[in-house]
Design an enzyme around this catalytic site. Structure first.
Site, mmCIF file in Angstrom:
data_model
loop_
_atom_site.group_PDB
_atom_site.id
_atom_site.type_symbol
_atom_site.label_atom_id
_atom_site.label_comp_id
_atom_site.label_asym_id
_atom_site.label_seq_id
_atom_site.Cartn_x
_atom_site.Cartn_y
_atom_site.Cartn_z
ATOM 1 C CG HIS A 155 47.959 36.840 42.036
ATOM 2 N ND1 HIS A 155 47.446 36.674 40.386
ATOM 3 C CD2 HIS A 155 46.654 37.389 42.494
ATOM 4 C CE1 HIS A 155 46.532 36.005 40.331
ATOM 5 N NE2 HIS A 155 45.420 36.461 41.458
ATOM 6 C CD GLU A 256 47.625 33.280 43.377
ATOM 7 O OE1 GLU A 256 47.134 34.993 44.715
ATOM 8 O OE2 GLU A 256 46.792 33.359 42.352
HETATM 9 O O1 TA6 Z 1 44.717 34.655 43.971
HETATM 10 C C1 TA6 Z 1 43.399 34.105 43.277
HETATM 11 C C2 TA6 Z 1 42.687 35.336 43.611
HETATM 12 O O2 TA6 Z 1 42.011 36.162 44.576
HETATM 13 C C3 TA6 Z 1 41.288 34.260 42.673
HETATM 14 O O3 TA6 Z 1 40.163 34.352 43.710
HETATM 15 C C4 TA6 Z 1 40.962 35.550 41.981
HETATM 16 O O4 TA6 Z 1 39.705 36.680 42.221
HETATM 17 C C5 TA6 Z 1 42.020 35.910 41.165
HETATM 18 O O5 TA6 Z 1 42.739 36.895 42.745
HETATM 19 C C6 TA6 Z 1 41.853 36.994 40.540
HETATM 20 O O6 TA6 Z 1 41.925 38.781 41.645
HETATM 21 P P1 TA6 Z 1 41.537 39.864 39.848
HETATM 22 O O7 TA6 Z 1 41.223 40.704 41.667
HETATM 23 O O8 TA6 Z 1 43.145 40.369 39.894
HETATM 24 O O9 TA6 Z 1 40.896 38.943 39.198
#
Ligand code: TA6
Length: 282
Positions: A155, A256
Site C-alpha cells: 500500500h 498500490e
Molecule cells: O487503498 C485505499 C484504501 O483501501 C482506502 O479505501 C482507505 O481506506 C485507505 O486504503 C487507507 O486505509 P487505512 O486502513 O490505512 O486507513
C-alpha cells in the site's frame, strides 16, 4: 554505510548517512524511509502517524495481508488484515554495494489464532533499497494441509509536490472499481487527482507518476499482482483521520500493487505466490 537498530519503540533497521536514509520498522515490516542520494524522500509518512504497537503507520509501505479493505468479523478484525499490526521477525539485514537488503517473515507463531483467517502460512517480505530503485517482494506460502485464499497489497504512499498537479499514466483503458461512487468504470486518458480518489484497477501493468512540482518522474512496476490501487483521501476524508495532518493530503498519492476483489490468490498446500513492486526514479 552502517545500519543501526533504531531505538524507537517499534525497532527495526535503519541506514542513515548524511544524505541517504533507508528505514524499516519491525512493526508490520513497515518500510517508512527511502531517500536515496541527492533525492528528496520518495515515500510519504504523515507527521501525525501513530507509532504504537496496536496502530498502523500512516505512510511508507503498509503490507496489507491476508485481506484488503475493511475489517472482517464485523470489524472485529483490523482493516487491511493483521500483518501490518504484527511485529515481523527480522531474518536478515545486509548492506550491498547498491544499498541495503532487508528480509522479514511472519507466520502463525507470531500472529497466533486469527478467527477471521484460520490458516497455516508463512509470509516473507524482501526489501532492496538502492540509489534509483526500491524493490519490495511479498511471498506467501501455504504451510498447512488445506487450500486457502488471501488478498494482499503493498500500500505504497508516494511523496509528491502537489497531488493536484500529478499525472498518472499507464492505466488508460483499464476497468476499475471507483470505491467513492461504488460504480465500475473504464479509465479514459491519464489519471488526474481532482477530488477524493479511491480506485481499484483490474489487470494493469507499469504506471508512470509525473510530479511536475519537484520535476520528478517515477515508474512503478510490478509482478504477480493483478490490481493497481490509486488513492488520495482529499480534504474531507483526510480531515476525518486523526493520523493525517492538516492539508497533508496534497503531498501524498498511494499507488498500490494488490491482489484483491476477484483477484484474491488461492494457494494449495505447499504452494507459494510472490507479488513484487518496484519504484524507480527516472
Ligand atoms: O487503498 C485505499 C484504501 O483501501 C482506502 O479505501 C482507505 O481506506 C485507505 O486504503 C487507507 O486505509 P487505512 O486502513 O490505512 O486507513
Amino acid at each position: 554505510m552502517a545500519h543501526e537498530i533504531t531505538t524507537n519503540p517499534l525497532r527495526g533497521v535503519e541506514l542513515n548517512d548524511s544524505d541517504v536514509h533507508y528505514g524499516v520498522y519491525d512493526h508490520g515490516a513497515h518500510v517508512w524511509a527511502w531517500q536515496p542520494l541527492g533525492q528528496d524522500p520518495v515515500l510519504w509518512v504523515s507527521a501525525k502517524s501513530e507509532l504504537e504497537d496496536d496502530k498502523p503507520i500512516r505512510g511508507g509501505v503498509p503490507v496489507c495481508f491476508p485481506w484488503f479493505g475493511p475489517g472482517r468479523e464485523g470489524n472485529l478484525q483490523p482493516a487491511h488484515g493483521f500483518a501490518r499490526l504484527a511485529d515481523w521477525r527480522l531474518v536478515d539485514a545486509s548492506e550491498t554495494g547498491e544499498g541495503l537488503v532487508v528480509e522479514y517473515e511472519l507466520d502463525n507463531e507470531i500472529t497466533g489464532e486469527q478467527p477471521a483467517w484460520p490458516h497455516a502460512y508463512r509470509a516473507r517480505l524482501r526489501v532492496a533499497f538502492g540509489p534509483r530503485d526500491l524493490d519490495l517482494e511479498l511471498t506467501v506460502e501455504n504451510t498447512g494441509d488445506e487450500a486457502f485464499s488471501y488478498e494482499e497489497a503493498l500500500h505504497t504512499y508516494l511523496s509528491v509536490g502537489d497531488v493536484r498537479h500529478v499525472r498518472v499514466t499507464g492505466l488508460e483503458g483499464a476497468r476499475y472499481l471507483d470505491k467513492v461512487s461504488g460504480e465500475w468504470a473504464d479509465q479514459v486518458g491519464e489519471v488526474e487527482i481532482t477530488s477524493e480518489t479511491d480506485r481499484v484497477y483490474l489487470s494493469t501493468d507499469d504506471v508512470l507518476v509525473d510530479d511536475p512540482t519537484p520535476g520528478r518522474k517515477l515508474r512503478i512496476s510490478k509482478r504477480g499482482s493483478a490490481n493497481t490501487v490509486v488513492w488520495n483521501p482529499w480534504v474531507a476524508k483526510s480531515a476525518a483521520m486523526p493520523d493525517f495532518g492538516d492539508d497533508e493530503w496534497t503531498g501524498m498519492l498511494c499507488i498500490e500493487a494488490a491482489n484483491a476483489l476477484d483477484d484474491a490468490v488461492r494457494l494449495e498446500p505447499g504452494a507459494s505466490h510472490t507479488m513484487a513492486q518496484r519504484i524507480t526514479i527516472l
